[in-house]
Design an enzyme around this catalytic site. Structure first.
Site, PDB file in Angstrom:
ATOM      1  N   HIS A   1      19.694  54.109  13.828  1.00 40.17           N
ATOM      2  CA  HIS A   1      18.235  53.981  13.980  1.00 40.17           C
ATOM      3  C   HIS A   1      17.840  53.123  15.184  1.00 40.17           C
ATOM      4  O   HIS A   1      16.656  53.077  15.539  1.00 40.17           O
ATOM      5  CB  HIS A   1      17.609  53.374  12.722  1.00 40.17           C
ATOM      6  CG  HIS A   1      17.694  54.243  11.514  1.00 40.17           C
ATOM      7  ND1 HIS A   1      17.297  55.566  11.508  1.00 40.17           N
ATOM      8  CD2 HIS A   1      18.157  53.992  10.259  1.00 40.17           C
ATOM      9  CE1 HIS A   1      17.499  56.079  10.307  1.00 40.17           C
ATOM     10  NE2 HIS A   1      18.030  55.153   9.536  1.00 40.17           N
TER      11      HIS A   1
ATOM     12  N   ASP B   1      24.230  61.347   7.829  1.00 40.28           N
ATOM     13  CA  ASP B   1      23.477  60.364   7.065  1.00 40.28           C
ATOM     14  C   ASP B   1      22.205  61.023   6.523  1.00 40.28           C
ATOM     15  O   ASP B   1      21.649  61.928   7.150  1.00 40.28           O
ATOM     16  CB  ASP B   1      23.104  59.196   7.979  1.00 40.28           C
ATOM     17  CG  ASP B   1      22.533  57.997   7.251  1.00 40.28           C
ATOM     18  OD1 ASP B   1      23.274  57.021   7.055  1.00 40.28           O
ATOM     19  OD2 ASP B   1      21.336  58.032   6.881  1.00 40.28           O
TER      20      ASP B   1
ATOM     21  N   HIS C   1      19.310  59.851   6.390  1.00 40.50           N
ATOM     22  CA  HIS C   1      18.175  59.517   7.249  1.00 40.50           C
ATOM     23  C   HIS C   1      18.452  60.002   8.673  1.00 40.50           C
ATOM     24  O   HIS C   1      19.577  59.870   9.170  1.00 40.50           O
ATOM     25  CB  HIS C   1      17.935  58.007   7.262  1.00 40.50           C
ATOM     26  CG  HIS C   1      17.680  57.429   5.910  1.00 40.50           C
ATOM     27  ND1 HIS C   1      18.688  56.879   5.139  1.00 40.50           N
ATOM     28  CD2 HIS C   1      16.543  57.339   5.179  1.00 40.50           C
ATOM     29  CE1 HIS C   1      18.173  56.452   3.991  1.00 40.50           C
ATOM     30  NE2 HIS C   1      16.879  56.723   3.987  1.00 40.50           N
TER      31      HIS C   1
ATOM     32  N   ASP D   1      24.687  58.189   2.273  1.00 45.05           N
ATOM     33  CA  ASP D   1      23.539  58.002   1.400  1.00 45.05           C
ATOM     34  C   ASP D   1      22.889  59.309   0.957  1.00 45.05           C
ATOM     35  O   ASP D   1      21.874  59.297   0.250  1.00 45.05           O
ATOM     36  CB  ASP D   1      22.507  57.065   2.041  1.00 45.05           C
ATOM     37  CG  ASP D   1      22.323  57.283   3.523  1.00 45.05           C
ATOM     38  OD1 ASP D   1      22.908  58.240   4.068  1.00 45.05           O
ATOM     39  OD2 ASP D   1      21.599  56.494   4.155  1.00 45.05           O
TER      40      ASP D   1
END
Length: 309
Positions: free
Chosen positions: A125, A162, A164, A246
């Site tokens: 991120h 991931d 996200h 995740d």
């Protein structure tokens, strides 16, 4: 297959507020599973501390100096609502940078076929000039650029599963024709980027957003129908995996509902592409995964696949 695992105890010293999902126990859980007998063949080492010269391959120098300047000597400071620094954060972050670069060196030099870098905090991120979403420097992006600079490879790819979207990696490579970024992720979900139409200036950004509850079948279809064909066409000479776990059904931050065997499957698919164009060279860097049992199971499946299992 010879697989290298790099980690470092300093990554436990990045502390977060009580109840924060990105906590030191994540690495302890990974350590617990990777000491099992089935992983005896792994090569193991400590992630060296990275150098700022590597970080500048992906991040603005002013941002780097500001982050270093505000690193606390006691207590916690918040850099955004989700992301904080403790006295141990700076070394942990730089071990992540160094681990990603050292793993890349091991794979590019042929010392190992592939590598898994078990470090925290995660990185995907972190944008060129901004920390966010638990992340400070983008280890996967740094590994790709390190390989290009040191070994002269023409094309690298970052594959991110991931849950996200890796907005930071997309930001870094948006206008770079030499790096392909591919991502499956849940939408809508933090950070809000990653729509299918976000393709970069050179059509080298490949986003395959998935909906809540989509599960294994749609996840695998996204890879088979979109990501893997684009990767094969691009013919990367090195593949970096942003290995977030995740999307596992136990994870508290999302609801994509994958199982551990899905991470083994996708790892083998990526390895097949690497076998065709990259001499099998794969470097995997830990991103998310916040349920400890789910993380154990998923990392075990991922590393087993890297080992050729």
């Amino acid at each position: 297959m010879t697989t290298l695992v790099l980690t470092h105890p300093a990554c436990l010293d990045h502390l977060t507020p009580p109840g924060h999902p990105e906590r030191p126990d994540r690495l302890r859980a990974i350590d617990q599973v990777l000491v099992e007998d089935r992983f005896d063949r792994l090569g193991r080492g400590e992630a060296p501390e990275g150098v700022l010269d590597s970080v500048t391959l992906c991040h603005n120098e002013h941002y780097i100096s500001e982050l270093r300047h505000i690193a606390p000597t006691r207590g916690l400071i918040h850099v955004d609502a989700d992301t904080s620094m403790s006295p141990g954060t700076w070394e942990a972050v730089m071990r992540g940078v160094g681990g990603a670069a050292a793993a890349t060196d091991a794979v590019m030099s042929g010392t190992h076929d592939n590598a898994f870098v078990a470090v925290r905090p995660p990185g995907h991120h972190a944008e060129t000039n901004k920390p966010m979403g638990f992340c400070f420097f983008d280890n996967a992006a740094i590994a790709a650029r390190h390989a290009q600079r040191k070994y002269g490879i023409a094309r690298a790819a970052v594959v991110d599963f991931d849950v996200h979207h890796g907005n930071g990696t997309q930001d870094i490579f948006w206008s770079d024709p030499t790096v392909m970024y591919c991502s499956t992720h849940q939408m809508p979900l933090f950070p809000g980027t990653g729509a299918r139409g976000e393709r970069g200036e050179h059509d080298t950004i490949v986003n395959a957003p998935l909906a809540s509850e989509d599960g294994s079948v749609k996840f695998r279809a996204a890879f088979e129908n979109l990501i893997l064909p684009q990767l094969r066409k691009f013919r990367p000479e090195l593949i970096i995996i942003s290995a977030g776990f995740d999307a596992h059904f136990r994870d508290p931050l999302a609801s994509l509902n994958l199982k551990a065997e899905d991470f083994g499957w996708v790892t083998r698919q990526v390895m097949d592409v690497a076998g065709a164009s990259a001499g099998g060279r794969v470097v995997s860097v830990l991103e998310g995964g916040y349920d400890l049992q789910g993380l154990k199971e998923s990392v075990a499946a991922h590393v087993t696949a890297l080992m050729g299992g």
